[in-house]
Motif scaffolding. Structure first.
Motif, short mmCIF file in Angstrom:
data_model
loop_
_atom_site.label_atom_id
_atom_site.label_comp_id
_atom_site.label_asym_id
_atom_site.label_seq_id
_atom_site.Cartn_x
_atom_site.Cartn_y
_atom_site.Cartn_z
N UNK A 1 83.74 61.93 73.66
CA UNK A 1 84.58 61.59 72.52
C UNK A 1 83.85 60.58 71.64
N UNK A 2 83.71 60.90 70.35
CA UNK A 2 83.02 59.96 69.48
C UNK A 2 82.98 60.40 68.03
N UNK A 3 82.99 59.43 67.13
CA UNK A 3 82.81 59.70 65.71
C UNK A 3 83.80 60.70 65.15
N UNK A 4 83.28 61.59 64.31
CA UNK A 4 84.12 62.58 63.65
C UNK A 4 83.74 64.01 64.05
N UNK A 5 83.25 64.17 65.27
CA UNK A 5 82.85 65.49 65.75
C UNK A 5 84.06 66.43 65.70
N UNK B 1 81.69 73.59 65.61
CA UNK B 1 82.56 73.69 64.43
C UNK B 1 82.23 72.51 63.51
N UNK B 2 81.87 72.79 62.27
CA UNK B 2 81.50 71.75 61.32
C UNK B 2 82.67 71.34 60.43
N UNK B 3 83.72 72.14 60.40
CA UNK B 3 84.92 71.79 59.65
C UNK B 3 86.10 72.56 60.22
N UNK B 4 87.30 72.18 59.82
CA UNK B 4 88.51 72.85 60.28
C UNK B 4 88.67 74.23 59.65
N UNK C 1 81.98 69.52 76.49
CA UNK C 1 82.69 69.61 75.21
C UNK C 1 82.70 68.26 74.52
N UNK C 2 82.55 68.29 73.18
CA UNK C 2 82.49 67.06 72.39
C UNK C 2 83.51 67.14 71.25
N UNK C 3 84.26 66.05 71.06
CA UNK C 3 85.23 65.98 69.98
C UNK C 3 85.26 64.57 69.39
N UNK C 4 85.97 64.43 68.29
CA UNK C 4 86.11 63.16 67.58
C UNK C 4 86.84 62.11 68.43
#
Length: 252
Positions: A194-198, A219-222, A141-144
């Motif tokens: 964890x990185x950037x604005x993913x 997911x490209x946006x909320x 899993x990848x997130x901001x």
């Protein structure tokens, strides 16, 4: 026409849902609740649900954990269904959710995305076939870089879906750096980036002999979470008291 009260209307997700509802012919926001009132909305905004007198079919909540107790108590008193999207609830609040569900309909899910919840269903079917065949199951899993928890709640929900379908005999492995041993066949590996604005990316791998099967959701946006919450609200309106989740919304 489903009448909605937007709890946390002036937060980021509240504004996303406000825009989505404005384009949806099947729903309307009749009132918003937020302690911050510095944003103009096409509906009246109150600082608390107690002040709101508008009639509604359902509440969508995207606020914060501190506001959840009052929200649940008021929804229970009014027998008002609620889509609970706020995360980070305490054990006491989880217990309150259970109590509230005895008095009104409550829908709570680890992830409101329709895509993720469809993926949960698909993974169960895949795991029923591939786990007994000896395929290793891994999740990445990848997130901001502002996300503080790891692994994500969604990654854990994916792992639970795999494990349930495979008989509940698997253990979760979060870190292999502290030991030098071969991979246990009865483990599900979960890795966090964890990185950037993913916004959010979840990849599930079934690795077998000479082949790999991958399931991936990005997911490209909320907005994907807002769309899911809106569909959940339409589903929950008019439902009897009880606890629901997104698997009830997505039927196949």
């Amino acid at each position: 026409m489903v009448k909605i009260i937007m709890h946390g209307c002036n937060g980021k997700m509240g504004q996303v849902i406000t825009r989505l509802v404005a384009e949806d012919e099947g729903a309307v926001i009749v009132a918003g609740i937020d302690t911050y009132t510095g944003i103009e909305n096409p509906y009246p905004v109150y600082k608390s649900l107690e002040e709101c007198e508008e009639e509604a079919d359902v509440v969508i909540d995207f606020s914060n954990a501190k506001a959840v107790d009052g929200l649940l108590n008021m929804c229970a008193d009014r027998k008002l269904p609620v889509v609970l999207c706020t995360t980070g609830l305490s054990e006491e609040q989880i217990a309150l959710v259970e109590e509230t569900a005895k008095k009104t309909a409550v829908l709570k899910s680890a992830n409101m995305s329709l895509g993720i919840n469809l993926l949960l269903k698909l993974l169960k079917e895949a795991a029923k076939v591939l786990a007994p065949a000896g395929y290793d199951m891994e999740i990445v899993e990848k997130h901001h870089n502002k996300k503080v928890d790891a692994p994500s709640g969604t990654a854990l929900a994916l792992a639970d879906s795999l494990n349930e379908a495979a008989g509940g005999v698997y253990e979760y492995k979060y870190d292999r750096s502290s030991e030098r041993v071969a991979r246990d066949k009865k483990e599900i590996g979960i890795s966090a980036v964890r990185g950037g604005t993913i916004v959010g990316e979840h990849e599930v791998l079934f690795a077998g002999e000479d082949e790999v099967i991958e399931f991936c959701h990005t997911a490209y946006s909320k907005a994907v979470f807002g769309k899911g919450a809106l569909e959940a609200a339409k589903f929950l309106a008019g439902k009897e008291a009880g606890k629901y989740d997104m698997s009830d919304v997505i039927q196949f």
